[in-house]
Design an enzyme around this catalytic site. Structure first.
Site, PDB file in Angstrom:
ATOM      1  N   ASP A 103     -35.675 -19.671 -22.422  1.00 16.80           N
ATOM      2  CA  ASP A 103     -36.506 -18.487 -21.724  1.00 16.80           C
ATOM      3  C   ASP A 103     -34.987 -17.645 -21.526  1.00 16.80           C
ATOM      4  OD1 ASP A 103     -38.854 -19.964 -21.814  1.00 16.80           O
ATOM      5  OD2 ASP A 103     -38.631 -20.946 -19.824  1.00 16.80           O
TER       6      ASP A 103
HETATM    7  N1  URA Z   1     -38.104 -25.131 -21.087  1.00 14.49           N
HETATM    8  C1  URA Z   1     -37.931 -24.008 -20.130  1.00 14.49           C
HETATM    9  O1  URA Z   1     -39.110 -24.292 -19.374  1.00 14.49           O
HETATM   10  N2  URA Z   1     -36.968 -23.541 -20.625  1.00 14.49           N
HETATM   11  C2  URA Z   1     -36.795 -23.303 -21.354  1.00 14.49           C
HETATM   12  O2  URA Z   1     -35.756 -22.575 -21.193  1.00 14.49           O
HETATM   13  C3  URA Z   1     -35.810 -24.412 -22.114  1.00 14.49           C
HETATM   14  C4  URA Z   1     -37.269 -24.873 -21.680  1.00 14.49           C
END
Ligand code: URA
Length: 241
Positions: A103
């Site tokens: 993310d």
């Molecule tokens: N899980 C998440 O919630 N975000 C990420 O970036 C990777 C795994």
């Protein structure tokens, strides 16, 4: 010299098996001539076309990036935000892309490569590559809740696979905790959604390890080429299982 189906798969067109079908269906040309047998090997100088479209071939390149927060796991962003490929050294011309995504607000280990076959293998759920996350949570989960995370959480896209979970520290005054969570699935926003299902928000999230690759010796924003044995290891886990 590499087998034609491997070269097609590495260019990211499709899997090696489907590339074999493309060949036997007469959709692949080498130096202008249709090839329908599977034994053919090609050199980097040979011109390969699939359905009349020339294959873009490059030497395979593999990098590990310590992605900072505030960066998009993509090769370009319409809104002009920073993307993971902005961290490549200037001299790198290979057109690499991220394997999976972190993310925008998540930091940590992410592989960049131009090897489509390698990327597809790593992302395939059946190979169960461990990803270790360190999450800061706005609360202190109970033992029972940690066990729920371990056994699997019911999310809207199905129950999560068993995970390894360890509380590393808890701050009773601020009511926050730091938890290490190791999962092998890679669903969208999975870690955040697992905690949200228990009623906690993730305040900070970092991926500390991806398979055999961790961030030791790296700072946020650092990028390094993978060592040949690291690539070999990842290729092997994805073959063995
Ligand atoms: N899980 C998440 O919630 N975000 C990420 O970036 C990777 C795994």
């Amino acid at each position: 010299m590499d087998r034609l189906q491997k070269v097609i798969a590495q260019a990211g067109v499709t899997s090696r098996r489907k590339a074999e079908t493309l060949i036997t269906e007469g959709r692949v040309k080498v130096n202008g001539k249709t090839v329908t047998e599977l034994g053919v090997k090609v050199s980097p100088d040979d011109k390969v076309e699939v359905d009349g479209i020339p294959l873009e071939r490059e030497e395979p390149a593999y990098f590990l990036l310590y992605k900072p927060t505030g960066v998009i796991s993509s090769v370009k962003d319409d809104k002009g935000r920073k993307v993971v490929t902005d961290f490549l050294p200037e001299e790198v011309e290979a057109r690499v892309f991220p394997v999976g995504r972190l993310d925008y607000d998540t930091s940590g280990a992410i592989i960049l490569t131009n090897d489509g076959e390698f990327a597809n293998k790593l992302m395939h759920p059946k190979y169960e590559i461990d990803k270790e996350y360190i999450a800061k949570i706005d609360g202190i989960p109970t033992k029972k809740e940690l066990n729920q995370l371990k056994r699997g959480m019911r999310l809207e896209d199905g129950k999560t696979a068993p995970a390894q979970v360890k509380m590393l520290s808890a701050d009773g005054k601020k009511k926050t905790s730091i938890i290490r969570l190791t999962i092998h699935e890679g669903r969208n926003r999975q870690v955040r959604r697992m905690f949200e299902a228990l009623g906690y928000n993730v305040l900070k999230l970092k991926r500390e390890r991806y398979g055999n690759l961790d961030l030791r010796g790296m700072n946020s924003g650092d990028i390094r080429p993978l060592k040949p044995h690291e690539v070999k290891y990842l290729n092997q886990i994805s073959i063995k299982k």
